[in-house]
Scaffold this motif. Sequence first.
Motif, PDB file in Angstrom:
ATOM      1  N   LEU A  48       0.832  -1.199   0.000  1.00  0.00           N
ATOM      2  CA  LEU A  48       0.000   0.000   0.000  1.00  0.00           C
ATOM      3  C   LEU A  48       0.864   1.244   0.000  1.00  0.00           C
ATOM      4  CD1 LEU A  48       0.284   1.015   3.151  1.00  0.00           C
ATOM      5  CD2 LEU A  48      -1.456  -0.728   3.561  1.00  0.00           C
ATOM      6  N   TYR A  50       0.662   5.795   0.760  1.00  0.00           N
ATOM      7  CA  TYR A  50       0.013   7.049   1.090  1.00  0.00           C
ATOM      8  C   TYR A  50       0.650   8.143   0.249  1.00  0.00           C
ATOM      9  CZ  TYR A  50      -1.147  11.393   3.369  1.00  0.00           C
ATOM     10  OH  TYR A  50      -1.572  12.671   3.593  1.00  0.00           O
ATOM     11  N   ASP A  54      -6.956  10.834   2.373  1.00  0.00           N
ATOM     12  CA  ASP A  54      -7.331  10.053   3.542  1.00  0.00           C
ATOM     13  C   ASP A  54      -6.109   9.502   4.254  1.00  0.00           C
ATOM     14  OD1 ASP A  54     -10.329   8.611   2.055  1.00  0.00           O
ATOM     15  OD2 ASP A  54      -9.964  10.527   3.064  1.00  0.00           O
ATOM     16  N   VAL A  57      -5.085   4.283   4.682  1.00  0.00           N
ATOM     17  CA  VAL A  57      -5.040   3.729   3.329  1.00  0.00           C
ATOM     18  C   VAL A  57      -5.133   2.216   3.406  1.00  0.00           C
ATOM     19  CG1 VAL A  57      -3.807   5.643   2.300  1.00  0.00           C
ATOM     20  CG2 VAL A  57      -2.521   3.795   3.345  1.00  0.00           C
ATOM     21  N   GLU A  64      -3.881  -2.425   6.102  1.00  0.00           N
ATOM     22  CA  GLU A  64      -4.117  -0.990   6.039  1.00  0.00           C
ATOM     23  C   GLU A  64      -3.060  -0.277   6.863  1.00  0.00           C
ATOM     24  OE1 GLU A  64      -8.107  -0.517   7.629  1.00  0.00           O
ATOM     25  OE2 GLU A  64      -7.258   0.215   9.501  1.00  0.00           O
TER      26      GLU A  64
END
Lengths: 113, 109
Positions: A48, A50, A54, A57, A64
């Motif tokens: 993942l 960022y 938001d 993530v 997450e």
Amino acid sequence: AQSVDQPDAHVTLSEGASLELRCSYSYSAAPYLFWYVQYPGQSLQFLLKYITGDTVVKGTKGFEAEFRKSNSSFNLKKSPAHWSDSAKYFCALEGRGNEKITFGAGTKLTIKP
Amino acid sequence: EAAVTQSPRNKVAVTGGKVTLSCNQTNNHNNMYWYRQDTGHGLRLIHYSYGAGSTEKGDIPDGYKASRPSQENFSLILELATPSQTSVYFCASGEDTQYFGPGTRLLVL
């Protein structure tokens, strides 16, 4: 200068527990932040990232991460953990505009069945 | 999905010899990177490139050269290999998300 710190070299949990792997960074501006996973004997895979927006993530494999500017952290979370999550996890930072990537030393996660 | 390949996958070299590690990517990414992975250090950036003809020094460039002759290819060159360069080397490409190759295990005797 930019740096990434993963303070826990090893984390061991039981299957079904909640996991949280810590990552803190140092960078003068807003960074791009990433998590990658490396299974034994394999290369690294993206989990993942960022970039903006938001602060929580969501990524692949049920993971997450939450970006917290207040304490310069980007911790990885998953609940519940599964034995197949056993791997080494790397947090990484990309400086905006310089394309340079800095990785933390990694956290080896062991999930006991 | 991005495809990054590396050759050779395993290499044994002698001290003082020349070693060239090759990387090829087929997804037309501008940025390519070379890292080494050692126990306790995670991944450390050696050289990177913004596109054909460009190379930039990373955090540990001493003893290494890089070459980006085309969009697809990015080589790491050890002109005079030393035992301290024994490591696993990863190539990656990508504009922000990194796509990694399978790695090259280099042993310098």
